[in-house]
Design an enzyme around this catalytic site. Sequence first.
Site, short mmCIF file in Angstrom:
data_model
loop_
_atom_site.label_atom_id
_atom_site.label_comp_id
_atom_site.label_asym_id
_atom_site.label_seq_id
_atom_site.Cartn_x
_atom_site.Cartn_y
_atom_site.Cartn_z
N HIS A 92 0.81 -1.23 0.00
CA HIS A 92 0.00 0.00 0.00
C HIS A 92 0.84 1.28 0.00
O HIS A 92 0.57 2.23 0.74
CB HIS A 92 -0.94 0.00 1.21
CG HIS A 92 -2.03 -1.04 1.14
ND1 HIS A 92 -2.53 -1.54 -0.03
CD2 HIS A 92 -2.74 -1.67 2.13
CE1 HIS A 92 -3.50 -2.42 0.23
NE2 HIS A 92 -3.63 -2.52 1.51
N HIS A 166 -9.46 2.31 0.37
CA HIS A 166 -9.47 1.18 1.29
C HIS A 166 -10.63 1.24 2.29
O HIS A 166 -10.49 0.82 3.44
CB HIS A 166 -8.13 1.12 2.04
CG HIS A 166 -7.72 -0.25 2.45
ND1 HIS A 166 -8.44 -1.00 3.37
CD2 HIS A 166 -6.69 -1.02 2.08
CE1 HIS A 166 -7.83 -2.16 3.55
NE2 HIS A 166 -6.76 -2.21 2.77
N GLN A 274 -9.80 -6.22 -5.09
CA GLN A 274 -9.31 -6.95 -3.93
C GLN A 274 -10.48 -7.08 -2.96
O GLN A 274 -10.95 -6.08 -2.39
CB GLN A 274 -8.16 -6.18 -3.25
CG GLN A 274 -7.48 -6.93 -2.11
CD GLN A 274 -6.39 -7.89 -2.59
OE1 GLN A 274 -6.00 -7.88 -3.77
NE2 GLN A 274 -5.89 -8.74 -1.71
N GLU A 302 -11.66 -3.28 -2.98
CA GLU A 302 -10.68 -2.29 -3.46
C GLU A 302 -10.46 -2.51 -4.94
O GLU A 302 -9.82 -3.48 -5.34
CB GLU A 302 -9.36 -2.47 -2.71
CG GLU A 302 -9.47 -2.37 -1.20
CD GLU A 302 -8.34 -3.14 -0.52
OE1 GLU A 302 -7.17 -2.80 -0.71
OE2 GLU A 302 -8.64 -4.12 0.21
#
Length: 337
Positions: A92, A166, A274, A302
């Site tokens: 990230h 996120h 994700q 995500e």
Amino acid sequence: MEFFTLENKNGMKLKLTNFGGIVSEIHVPDRDGTLADVTLGFETVEEYQDHNDAYFGAIIGRFGNRIGDCSFCLDGTYVSGLHANDGKNHLHGGKRGFDKVVWDAEEISGDGFTGVKLSYLSKDGEEGYPGNLQATVIYKLTDANEWVIEYEATADKTTVYNPTNHAYFNLAGHAGPSPLDHELQINSEFYTATDDGGIPTGAIVPVAGCGMDFRQAKAIGQDVDEAGVVSSRGGFDHNWVIDKRPDEFALAATAWDPKSGREMKVYTTEPGVQFYSGNFLDGSLKGKGGTVYQKRSGFCLETQHFPNSPNIGHFPTTTLRPGEVFKSKTVYAFGVR
Ligand code: GAL
């Protein structure tokens, strides 16, 4: 640093701060019109600064999810020395990713929406990435109960870019009962298999016949433990390949809470999503209203290019070259059923 509250004509509200571009509240009606805040988070910027290890609501950049061994080869140049913040891998965006920087913010409005435009100049070499990257992220709340995110960026050297958001969701309300009984459908026939460190190996595996299969809606909790066994990752924490043409803006996933009736549809131009079932939440974070966030009390969808793309030649490219304009759009559309 400041908070902005967007409100639409239906009373839906979205609150964000320019610290990390974090969306801290999303108030959405249920089938009786009762609002609940469906995203996990904290109340103050200080809490986000001190301990947002879970990346609640934040913009992720420069690179969403993981890059193996903190290195990759880019147009024949070896880029190494990305920050290792997940074992030997990069996660990230590194130590001080886009979730931890202060963005310039400008309020915007237009036909049927209000919003905030966030801008940030990531300097050449920041977190090990080449090139100055000028990034903008526009958040809009529309009168159709959509949270729209539009990403744009340019760079002055060849680099990689893969931003996402996120946000964790619980459509019963962030303090509500577990979302493991939400039904989820993912528009995907394949996922990208990973090693034990969560790094995609390059294998693109059919979901058919295993717990990763969300082609038909099923409860998030149904196969969550099996998924952990398949991947050694402890629950769902994988990138699904969205069944769509490159750059097509299409439906990626639909989540539905049978009790409240709240539904969330995720549309994107991105090739992957994700789905992370909040496996690392462990009751150590105390959020809004004193809520203790237990394991799997929120889930993320995500939208992204595939993790580790810079190291896998056959994945859709995340390379951004000077003169190109990176553009990406994701919409979280709320409704009831
Ligand atoms: C997800 C990632 C997880 C975990 C989480 C943050 O995007 O896939 O493995 O790192 O973020 O806790």
